[in-house]
Enzyme design. Sequence first.
Site, PDB file in Angstrom:
ATOM      1  N   SER A 183       0.797  -1.228   0.000  1.00 22.34           N
ATOM      2  CA  SER A 183       0.000   0.000   0.000  1.00 22.34           C
ATOM      3  C   SER A 183       0.831   1.281   0.000  1.00 22.34           C
ATOM      4  CB  SER A 183      -0.964  -0.002   1.189  1.00 22.34           C
ATOM      5  OG  SER A 183      -0.274  -0.288   2.388  1.00 22.34           O
ATOM      6  N   HIS A 211      -5.402  -3.828  -2.248  1.00 20.09           N
ATOM      7  CA  HIS A 211      -5.069  -2.874  -3.309  1.00 20.09           C
ATOM      8  C   HIS A 211      -4.926  -3.540  -4.681  1.00 20.09           C
ATOM      9  CE1 HIS A 211      -4.619   0.889  -1.135  1.00 20.09           C
ATOM     10  NE2 HIS A 211      -4.040   0.233  -0.156  1.00 20.09           N
ATOM     11  N   LYS A 242     -12.252  -0.504  -1.145  1.00 18.50           N
ATOM     12  CA  LYS A 242     -11.372   0.258  -2.041  1.00 18.50           C
ATOM     13  C   LYS A 242     -11.962   0.260  -3.446  1.00 18.50           C
ATOM     14  CE  LYS A 242      -7.508   0.166   1.037  1.00 18.50           C
ATOM     15  NZ  LYS A 242      -6.775  -0.782   1.869  1.00 18.50           N
TER      16      LYS A 242
HETATM   17  C1  LIG Z   1      -6.858  -0.974   3.308  1.00 23.36           C
HETATM   18  C2  LIG Z   1      -6.259  -2.282   3.618  1.00 23.36           C
HETATM   19  C3  LIG Z   1      -6.865  -3.163   4.516  1.00 23.36           C
HETATM   20  C4  LIG Z   1      -8.077  -2.769   5.310  1.00 23.36           C
HETATM   21  O1  LIG Z   1      -9.221  -2.799   4.553  1.00 23.36           O
HETATM   22  P1  LIG Z   1     -10.521  -2.035   5.106  1.00 23.36           P
HETATM   23  O2  LIG Z   1     -11.620  -2.613   4.317  1.00 23.36           O
HETATM   24  O3  LIG Z   1     -10.299  -0.578   4.884  1.00 23.36           O
HETATM   25  O4  LIG Z   1     -10.601  -2.363   6.559  1.00 23.36           O
HETATM   26  C5  LIG Z   1      -6.307  -4.404   4.706  1.00 23.36           C
HETATM   27  N1  LIG Z   1      -5.178  -4.771   4.059  1.00 23.36           N
HETATM   28  C6  LIG Z   1      -4.561  -3.949   3.199  1.00 23.36           C
HETATM   29  C7  LIG Z   1      -3.338  -4.406   2.500  1.00 23.36           C
HETATM   30  C8  LIG Z   1      -5.069  -2.672   2.956  1.00 23.36           C
HETATM   31  O5  LIG Z   1      -4.449  -1.853   2.120  1.00 23.36           O
END
Ligand SMILES: *Cc1c(COP(=O)(O)O)cnc(C)c1O
Length: 402
Positions: A183, A211, A242
Amino acid sequence: MSELISSLTEEVAALRAAGGLRELVVLQSPQDAEVEIGGRRVINLSSNNYLGLTSHPRLIEAAVAATRTWGAGSGAVRTIAGTLAIHEELEARLAAFKGTEAALTLQSGYTANLAVLGACLDQPDAVVSDQLNHASIIDGIRLTRAHRYRFGHRDLDDLEAQLAAARREGCRRVLVVTDGVFSMDGDIAPLPGIVERAEAARAAVMVDDAHASGVLGRQGRGSVDHFGLQGRVEIQVGTLSKAMGVLGGYVAAPRAVRDTLIRAGRPFLFSTSHPPAVVAACLAAIAVMEEEPERQERLWANTRHFKAGLERLGFDCGRSETPITPVIVGEGARAMALSDALRERGVFAQGIGFPTVARDGGRVRTIVTAAHTPAQLDRALEAFEDAGRALGLLPSATAARS
Ligand SMILES: *Cc1c(COP(=O)(O)O)cnc(C)c1O
């Protein structure tokens, strides 16, 4: 005032005075390619809304219709009375989309990682984790009683060494876990090599595709599809928050994993399920991903355009291979200064410093989406050029010309 509250008040006051307390940025308009912040429209390079689905009419309509049909809330945790037919419909759709036997949704990607790691591993199992994995994986690992091994970022030789150490030290079942796309740097996990090393050590592999979903693979099926590793990466965690544009997390995996999570996944057991609007919007998001592949194509065209522009200006974009493109400037304070200078020039891109990234790895992280127009991205590049020169991060215009 209690001792607790008075000491917290002092702590935050000291942090604020030292500039170490970032205030929340408040959007006064819906999530989109441009947003309004502080009464001003800015180009938004900070959201994970990769495919522009947060404002897609089909998702909005589905949420409204499901609310009318099913109500505003689900009323209970899944294991009591909080499993509605649409929850199971979404899970069947997710399993089919990801090509797995089963799937289970959770409140968020964060809790999905906590649930899997907490429920599937115990003493004397082992978890072997990439050093730059997301905080939710790190927290999930803290909750297991399994032995913990960490391998250098994307370092397959180190992975092999850690797997050997786990075996030598008598660990029973072993799980290798990695982000699909990282990320902060936007680089991709070397999944084929990870799977090869894991299989040689009879270890399972879990990928967190937060991602990567919507970004990599056919119609956005993720990193496992991207590399053609169906069935060999047994546990795929993803987020619905996302690219999917809504909220939630899921685990796509063999049925035994789903059954284990229903039995022992603490976030699943002890926290209420999604409201119908969320579930229905997620179902619509999968349909849009399948039926509008041009969104993923636009996302990648925009990514290539923007990344090439930043590199042409002379910025250090690290090892990014995806729509996440960091502009690495060194100290955290410089990253914050660049972020502020960009905002003054109509661009919203968050600065990120230690401890989220290394002390010398301060950066402004940019994420382009399918919703950006080439004209918006060109305006953002002009802002980067101007801000970069003003802060001395790029040679000044006159120096560059001479
Ligand atoms: C954003 C993210 C999460 C968390 O996801 P949410 O649905 O926002 O709780 C978990 N793992 C990774 C790699 C992320 O980038």
